[in-house]
Design an enzyme around this catalytic site. Structure first.
Site, mmCIF file in Angstrom:
data_model
loop_
_atom_site.group_PDB
_atom_site.id
_atom_site.type_symbol
_atom_site.label_atom_id
_atom_site.label_comp_id
_atom_site.label_asym_id
_atom_site.label_seq_id
_atom_site.Cartn_x
_atom_site.Cartn_y
_atom_site.Cartn_z
ATOM 1 N N TYR A 221 32.475 34.963 30.577
ATOM 2 C CA TYR A 221 33.839 35.347 30.938
ATOM 3 C C TYR A 221 34.798 34.663 29.967
ATOM 4 C CZ TYR A 221 31.878 36.796 35.487
ATOM 5 O OH TYR A 221 31.157 37.391 36.482
ATOM 6 N N ASP B 204 28.124 38.371 27.510
ATOM 7 C CA ASP B 204 28.704 37.138 26.989
ATOM 8 C C ASP B 204 29.558 36.516 28.088
ATOM 9 O OD1 ASP B 204 30.806 38.984 26.874
ATOM 10 O OD2 ASP B 204 31.640 38.153 25.027
#
Length: 224
Positions: A69, A67
């Site tokens: 940052y 996913d």
């Protein structure tokens, strides 16, 4: 948060059924509610950047992340990439170390990987948004179905792609890929927690180019 798919026409065609499915409506509702309470990354206009920079017909390589940052101004819609001027996160520093050790590229001046995307590398996260400061906070809200459809469409409709799967969550997607017509590279995640367990020395960049050359495709210019 507006996530009406401002997405490249080739992908809009390939994934057209996904946008009308109930899970996608639920995902949009979830993101709208999240946005009312929290900062969400990346910005709405950047969510589909990986798709827009690497149209379906141009994809040669897929690098799969988890996913985005979750720090301020880091994420901009490409797995592992950060915006220009932002310090490189540890995983990206390790990727650049392996890039140097594998094919001799000098360490890049910044961590923006858009050049790879323009070369045909789809920098895809399994989840395309995240709540600020909370990794994996948008897990199981629908994005996985959308990105699974992306992987399956690539596997079914194209040939001779390279799928680079770093870490267990990415490797679990190998079941979506027809390995009789695509090349799958798997290694531990480049995170400092796991990079020394086999990511370093895995030579993904040279192996990718060797394969592309073997099937008559132009190799990726990995040096940034």
């Amino acid at each position: 948060m507006k996530i009406d798919p401002k997405i490249d026409e080739s992908w809009k065609t390939i994934l057209s059924d996904e946008f009308s499915k109930p899970y996608f409506a639920s995902l949009k509702k979830f993101l709208i509610n999240e946005k009312k309470q929290y900062a969400i990354y990346p910005k709405g206009k950047d969510i589909f950047n990986a798709y827009n920079s690497t149209p379906f017909d141009k994809v040669k390589v897929v690098i799969l992340g988890q996913d985005p940052y979750h720090g301020h101004n880091q994420a901009h819609g490409y797995a592992f990439s950060v915006q220009n001027g932002v310090a490189n996160p540890p995983s990206l520093r390790n990727i650049f170390q392996e890039l140097h050790d594998d094919i001799g590229c000098a360490e890049p001046q910044n961590g923006t990987l858009t050049k790879w995307a323009e070369e045909g590398v789809l920098l895809l996260n399994t989840v395309l948004t995240v709540r600020a400061s909370q990794a994996n906070s948008h897990r199981d809200q629908g994005w996985e179905k959308f990105t699974d459809a992306t992987i399956e469409s690539l596997s079914q409709k194209k040939e001779h792609l390279v799928f680079i799967l770093w870490g267990r969550p990415a490797q679990q997607k190998s079941s979506l890929i027809d390995q009789s017509k695509h090349f799958v590279l798997m290694a531990p995640h480049p995170s400092p927690l796991s990079a020394f367990r086999g990511f370093f020395g895995s030579k993904p960049f040279s192996k990718t180019n060797d394969y592309l050359l073997s099937v008559g495709e132009k190799p990726i210019e990995w040096c940034l």
